[in-house]
Design an enzyme around this catalytic site. Structure first.
Site, PDB file in Angstrom:
ATOM      1  N   TYR A 168      14.608  -4.353  14.225  1.00 48.59           N
ATOM      2  CA  TYR A 168      13.724  -4.660  13.136  1.00 48.59           C
ATOM      3  C   TYR A 168      13.382  -3.451  12.518  1.00 48.59           C
ATOM      4  O   TYR A 168      13.243  -3.176  10.989  1.00 48.59           O
ATOM      5  CB  TYR A 168      12.680  -5.907  13.094  1.00 48.59           C
ATOM      6  CG  TYR A 168      12.045  -6.143  11.968  1.00 48.59           C
ATOM      7  CD1 TYR A 168      12.307  -6.797  11.062  1.00 48.59           C
ATOM      8  CD2 TYR A 168      10.465  -5.448  11.962  1.00 48.59           C
ATOM      9  CE1 TYR A 168      11.728  -7.253   9.914  1.00 48.59           C
ATOM     10  CE2 TYR A 168       9.756  -5.950  10.918  1.00 48.59           C
ATOM     11  CZ  TYR A 168      10.299  -6.839   9.679  1.00 48.59           C
ATOM     12  OH  TYR A 168       9.578  -7.221   8.657  1.00 48.59           O
ATOM     13  N   LYS A 186      13.910  -1.548   8.711  1.00 46.56           N
ATOM     14  CA  LYS A 186      12.963  -1.236   7.600  1.00 46.56           C
ATOM     15  C   LYS A 186      12.728   0.365   7.758  1.00 46.56           C
ATOM     16  O   LYS A 186      12.494   0.777   6.442  1.00 46.56           O
ATOM     17  CB  LYS A 186      11.655  -1.723   8.442  1.00 46.56           C
ATOM     18  CG  LYS A 186      11.593  -3.311   8.497  1.00 46.56           C
ATOM     19  CD  LYS A 186      11.934  -3.877   7.033  1.00 46.56           C
ATOM     20  CE  LYS A 186      11.984  -5.527   7.066  1.00 46.56           C
ATOM     21  NZ  LYS A 186      12.166  -5.760   5.672  1.00 46.56           N
TER      22      LYS A 186
END
Length: 311
Positions: free
Chosen positions: A191, A195
């Site tokens: 994740y 990002k």
């Protein structure tokens, strides 16, 4: 003199309240005028934040294109928006099935939107997929899925719609990101990587398209909590590391983020961080005292692994 001061205090508070009310109303009307008649595309419109963005922009008179993976969810959102809206002041939203993790369908969806309206004024990249776990236990297939949804999906849609904005010399692209684009948190490798990647892309893009009057904005909250979410109670208050993690996890409500997205569009802000002082301090420490930051985070991981589960 004392009596006069006592009498003036309620009047002063009343006056301040009145000014705040006037400011909020003026700000709301200003926001509406900023998006009225604008074609606004919202990805993952059926998520908590997506629904709130749809509500805010629909009330502002935008021509909405609501994208989502589930048709029933889109129809439910459509019914909610149209049931409370004034038909004379709002436009009927267009619903589009879109799964950003399926890159092959993104170009067709963008073409469908452009064929319908001829342009896109505002693109809100909201879709995001999360995964949590030790890096060595996350499969490469899942890593790729996260990158497709959080990185390749948004940039593919942006690249397809961008030439239209450049040729018209107007437009705004909003990326709803996460503060983990600035520093990584353990057990969120895929994740955080996605990002970091998407933030890097839009930071570069911002400079490239400025000469065409296309605005690129990023809104990065700590964590967008669900409507029913409440802070998890654990006996971690004595640990600095765990105190930091607990503060970071509180997050913000989707309504707050949607209102900030609207303000970002209205004011054409380039970068916004929605965080309490602890995560902001973490960004500062990570930037200027990286060795200390890494030591604190590693300490937190060790303590977490050594704390027995309750119950």
């Amino acid at each position: 003199m004392g009596l006069m001061a006592v009498l003036m205090l309620p009047l002063l508070l009343l006056g301040i309240s009145g000014l705040l009310f006037i400011y909020q109303e003026a700000s709301r009307l200003w926001s509406k005028s900023a998006v009225q008649n604008k074609v606004v595309v919202i990805t993952d419109a059926i998520s908590g934040l997506g629904k709130e963005c749809a509500r805010v922009f629909h009330a502002g008179g935008a021509r909405l294109v609501l994208c989502g993976k589930n048709w029933e969810g889109l129809e439910s959102l459509y019914a909610t928006l149209t049931s409370v809206a004034d038909p004379s002041k709002t436009f009927t939203p267009k619903l589009v099935l879109l799964d950003l993790s399926d890159i092959s369908c993104v170009q067709d969806v963008a073409k469908e939107v452009l064929d319908c309206y001829g342009c896109v004024d505002i693109l809100i990249n909201n879709a995001s997929v999360k995964v949590k776990g030790p890096a060595h236990k996350i499969s490469l297939e899942l890593d790729k899925k996260i990158m497709d949804a959080n990185y390749f999906g948004p940039i593919t849609l942006t690249k397809v719609l961008l030439p239209n904005m450049i040729s018209r010399r107007t437009g705004q692209i909003v990326l709803v990101n996460n503060i983990q684009a600035k520093f990584g948190i353990p057990f969120r490798t895929a994740y955080a990587a996605s990002k970091h990647a998407v933030m890097g892309f839009f930071d570069c893009l911002r400079a490239e398209v400025e000469e065409y009057d296309v605005v690129v904005s990023t809104v990065s909250p700590t964590f967008i909590r669900s409507y029913r979410a409440s802070p998890e109670q654990r006996n971690w208050e004595t640990s600095i590391c765990k105190f930091f993690c607990r503060k970071l996890a509180y997050g913000v409500h989707p309504v707050e983020v949607a209102e900030e997205v609207m303000r970002t569009v209205r004011r054409k802000k380039q970068e916004v961080f929605m965080a309490n002082p602890v995560p902001k301090a973490a960004v500062f420490i990570r930037t200027f005292f990286p060795e200390f930051f890494f030591a604190v985070v590693a300490c937190g991981v060790k303590e977490k692994l050594n704390v027995p589960e309750e119950g």
